[in-house]
Design a protein around this motif. Structure first.
Motif, short mmCIF file in Angstrom:
data_model
loop_
_atom_site.label_atom_id
_atom_site.label_comp_id
_atom_site.label_asym_id
_atom_site.label_seq_id
_atom_site.Cartn_x
_atom_site.Cartn_y
_atom_site.Cartn_z
N ASP A 73 -0.29 3.94 -1.32
CA ASP A 73 -1.27 5.00 -1.10
C ASP A 73 -1.96 4.73 0.23
O ASP A 73 -2.04 3.58 0.67
N ALA A 74 -2.47 5.77 0.82
CA ALA A 74 -3.13 5.60 2.11
C ALA A 74 -4.43 4.82 1.93
O ALA A 74 -5.21 5.11 1.03
N PRO A 75 -4.68 3.84 2.78
CA PRO A 75 -5.95 3.11 2.70
C PRO A 75 -7.15 4.00 3.06
O PRO A 75 -8.25 3.77 2.55
N ALA A 76 -6.94 4.96 3.91
CA ALA A 76 -8.05 5.82 4.31
C ALA A 76 -7.85 7.23 3.76
O ALA A 76 -6.73 7.70 3.62
N ARG A 77 -8.95 7.87 3.39
CA ARG A 77 -8.83 9.25 2.91
C ARG A 77 -10.10 10.02 3.19
O ARG A 77 -11.17 9.45 3.39
N ARG A 78 -9.93 11.32 3.22
CA ARG A 78 -11.07 12.23 3.22
C ARG A 78 -11.13 12.89 1.85
O ARG A 78 -10.14 12.92 1.13
N ARG B 85 -11.13 -1.25 3.58
CA ARG B 85 -10.83 -2.05 4.76
C ARG B 85 -12.01 -2.58 5.56
O ARG B 85 -11.93 -3.67 6.12
N THR B 86 -13.09 -1.80 5.67
CA THR B 86 -14.08 -2.21 6.67
C THR B 86 -15.40 -2.73 6.12
O THR B 86 -16.03 -3.57 6.75
N TRP C 154 0.83 -1.21 0.00
CA TRP C 154 0.00 0.00 0.00
C TRP C 154 0.86 1.26 0.00
O TRP C 154 1.14 1.83 1.06
N MET D 103 -12.99 7.59 4.10
CA MET D 103 -12.20 6.92 5.15
C MET D 103 -11.66 5.58 4.61
O MET D 103 -11.25 5.53 3.47
#
Lengths: 525, 525
Positions: free
Chosen positions: A164-169, A473-474, A162, A468
């Motif tokens: 790139d970030a898994p979470a983002r706004r 992921r979730t 990864w 996010m």
């Protein structure tokens, strides 16, 4: 008197000209106080996830969660708290035990999650084979060879780290694209009853059911590093696992690293043995009916009209359903609590009735909300979601507000092509500029319960939410646990939604509607 | 005479005009061909991880892996392939079964990994309690209350979503900082034998061993979303789990989300019951000795001198030890294979003997490499790593090259304060500019086997490697599987190391050394 003050404050707010959609500053202030400073969102979320999760439709735990939610809403002072049936849903399911172990080349504990509606199965050091078939002929060659085996049906999936970030706004660019989106064109409606033509997948799952292997393993279709995405079992007919008597092959989705290792060992000619013990129970309610939760804050002069705000309360089974959709359910319950407090404190009562709805059966096909809409607002021909006729109550619903895209805070609203609400929502978002929720997009968004309302001509809206780690992921994963909820985001969403609901209830008119062409809908039948 | 030449070459190098450290272009070309175009790194890695992993020191699987590596190296034509004993290590351990289940508030399968050297234990629906103690008095209050219980020893750890990428490569800024680093100052040496003063942790683990709970649970100290970081069990004395007769409390590290959920349920007064079944076996070899793997490519005119290149072959137990340190072992084996092919193809034979070393016992304290150094190169006083005297063979080792920082490609070399090798390495890196490996830093790096050589005055180097997801995801985690190796990175590293090793073997002189002050080391005893 209050009403006069309200109107006056509106006039004052319409800085310069006239008739801008009014905002009640007193209400906003009180809503912000109870929503942002005195939030109970995380307390509610903790109960919903840690104590009452997962909430698979039909499961005993959903029943307990429903009882808790009803009593919680009553405790907060909501009125007419009750459940409403929809269905029949069919049999339901609950996992009671799962373990899986590899014995090749040495012992390891295998990370996997049974798919919902998988039946019980136990096997000790069973042989694993890879079912390599892409055509009917290739598949037929396996007939008689799968019994007593554990069967792999996926190829290897390569993993990339990864970077790139898994979470983002959402960034400004993302929001600008939404703000500038064109009027959406109608999407083709899903047709689940496709017939004609050979479907390899249908044949595959029918064959597997006939051949009766110990279990079928696949790999998480996305994610890695211990995150496993998993939902319902596959059968020849989509979703038929809920029909009593349907033979479901036990199915387990493995962490991709573990699946890949087994796959590679087999490809090298190294035999792999796996042990597993899966215990699950089917529940066959007499009538197969399931329940939505409904609660109200009664209106005053326009109390026969309603503003509905809701979220689906059910979840998949692999974790506790935190971001899908404990977050939305928490926010909507919290919005109801905030409004109770605000009404008590300010004495300002809603003109229309506020109705909270917590749906079930969403994960299997928006069944709860569609059942509710079918009961109250429209007639549907069997097996379709295109209304045949509209019931009178449909005209009394000003709006339906929905939240179901994870824990991310609200960044705006999907207007679902309803251009006329744009200036209204623009005004209502104005007092929350500091909360970064200012974007309106004409776009549609799909996949959740506002569609049930939109389909029958009731203005139905899903809010734009920061993504996010929802899809990375979730969402439908074994890691959709409480820890992945972000308190500040839930507070923000509950605050804004409480204000939207109350302002919808206070305005003189119902919200403007898109035209609903029943004839067109009918002609599709 | 040699010394004079050395001084002369230094003078020449310093002048910057002529006699730059030579690079043999024919060798480089052949090394690139076999390393980059005809790599077998992934084939080796796949066997090492999928078939011969994990490789916990002393475990039967490490024994099998050792046999495989020896036969693989012999097959490639290396000479003098053998193992060399070090030790005694003490008892070893292997996991044979693990499962864990929660029964509160409904059934869920708990994600956790036993710490290595945990003994077998089985319990059915045992009560869980949180041991809340930060002082001796608080801990003493639990005496008599832990028997038959599963004990939590960690507080809740909040999770933040990953808004930064878990994996990264070094950027120019990072590399520039390294390039501009000052000469390192000596670091205080670790002293494991701290005595005097009350150690709460020592008392805690001694008390736990006495009180004999079913098991002790902690949470992964970092990571989330299914990634569990776990190594060896805790005891009163650090590492004493290897001593026969030491009572070890069964210890399991849980995925943080699952630990947090159990912790929060208890904090809310909701009793939690867990079942577990852990089967593990201790192995008590007669003499407790373990083995490093050694293989050689013999030198010619300077064959009594050696260039050593190595990596630790052992791993922790929770996955297959891919990035720690299957990557390094694969790269070093591949470098040996490349050199065999290159020598065969070009007819250029190394002047010095090339010696590959695959160490074991690194994870518990660099035991394998230190044992080797103690056997061949220096005398150590009991229990210290500061050499008392140097053995003659020490003067025959030109360099030791190590790789142990994951799958990331080589970006340069940590010079460990050895300024004089800088121009030499600069020349040797020159032909690999396109592979982005150009940074030399005076800095030290620690934690792995080059330290064993550096400590006795042999130039020992660890390469700078791209961090990738090493410290965020794979290092000592249950996700350190083959899938997290990056083939191109392994190929690059093997190619560059093969060239470094061969050039070290071909130059007239040994590599320049840092001064070794034995007196200073002795005075610390």
């Amino acid at each position: 008197m209050k009403k006069l003050l309200f109107i006056l404050s509106c006039l004052i707010l319409t800085s310069g000209l006239w008739a801008q959609e009014p905002v009640n500053e007193e209400l906003v202030e009180a809503i912000r106080k109870h929503g942002l400073d005195q939030s109970q969102a995380m307390k509610t979320a903790q109960l919903m996830m840690d104590v009452y999760g997962p909430r698979l439709t039909g499961s005993p735990m959903l029943e307990k969660a429903t009882e808790w939610a009803v009593s919680q809403l009553e405790e907060w002072g909501l009125e007419n708290v009750h459940t409403e049936e929809w269905g029949p849903f069919g049999r339901s399911w609950e996992l009671q035990h799962f373990e899986m172990h590899a014995h090749t080349p040495t012992y390891w504990s295998v990370i996997g999650v049974p798919k919902a509606w998988s039946p019980s199965v136990k096997a000790d050091e069973a042989e694993v084979i890879y079912l390599e078939a892409n055509t009917k002929e290739e598949l037929d060659a396996y007939k008689g060879k799968l019994k007593g085996k554990i069967v792999l049906v996926d190829t290897l999936r390569s993993i990339e780290e990864w970077f790139d970030a898994p979470a983002r706004r959402y960034e400004s660019d993302d929001l600008l694209d939404m703000a500038n989106a064109d009027m959406p064109t109608p999407r083709p409606r899903r047709n689940y009853n496709t017939t004609g033509g050979f479907s390899f997948n249908k044949y595959l799952w029918e064959t597997l059911a006939e051949e009766d292997p110990i279990a079928v393993l696949d790999r998480s279709y996305k994610g890695d590093l211990g995150t496993v995405f998993v939902s319902g079992a596959r059968t020849g007919e989509w979703g038929s696992y809920r029909e009593e008597g349907t033979k479901v092959v036990p199915q387990i989705t493995l962490a991709v690293e573990h699946y890949n290792r087994i796959f590679r060992l087999l490809q090298q000619g190294i035999p792999v043995k796996l042990s597993l013990d899966l215990k699950a129970r089917y529940y066959n309610p007499d009538d197969g009916m399931e329940r939505n939760i409904i609660a109200e804050i009664p209106g005053t002069d326009l109390k026969d009209e309603v503003v509905i705000f809701g979220a689906h309360f059910d979840s998949w089974h692999a974790a506790t359903g935190a971001t899908d959709n404990g977050a939305g359910s928490t926010v909507m319950m919290e919005a109801a609590r905030i409004l109770q407090e605000v009404i008590k404190e300010t004495g300002v009562k809603p003109r229309r009735t506020l109705r909270l709805a917590l749906w079930t059966g969403e994960e299997q096909g928006l069944y709860g909300s569609r059942g509710y809409v079918g009961e109250h607002y429209a007639e549907f021909p069997e097996g379709t979601y295109n209304p045949q006729s509209i019931k009178p109550a449909q005209e009394k619903v000003s709006a339906y507000y929905n939240l179901d895209n994870g824990t991310g805070k609200i960044r705006g609203v999907y207007l679902q092509g309803n251009q006329a609400v744009s200036p209204i929502f623009r005004s209502w978002l104005e007092p929350f500029k500091d909360l970064e929720a200012g974007t309106l997009t004409l776009s549609n968004t799909g996949g959740t319960d506002h569609l049930a309302f939109d389909a029958v001509g009731i203005p139905g809206f899903q809010f734009i939410q920061d993504p996010m780690a929802y899809f990375t992921r979730t969402h439908h994963s074994n890691m959709d646990n409480l820890d992945h909820l972000v308190e500040d985001d839930l507070k923000q969403a509950a605050t804004i939604i409480a204000s939207f609901v109350m302002h919808t209830a206070m305005r003189d008119e119902l919200l403007p509607r898109k035209p609903l062409d029943l004839e067109e809908a009918k002609s599709e039948e």
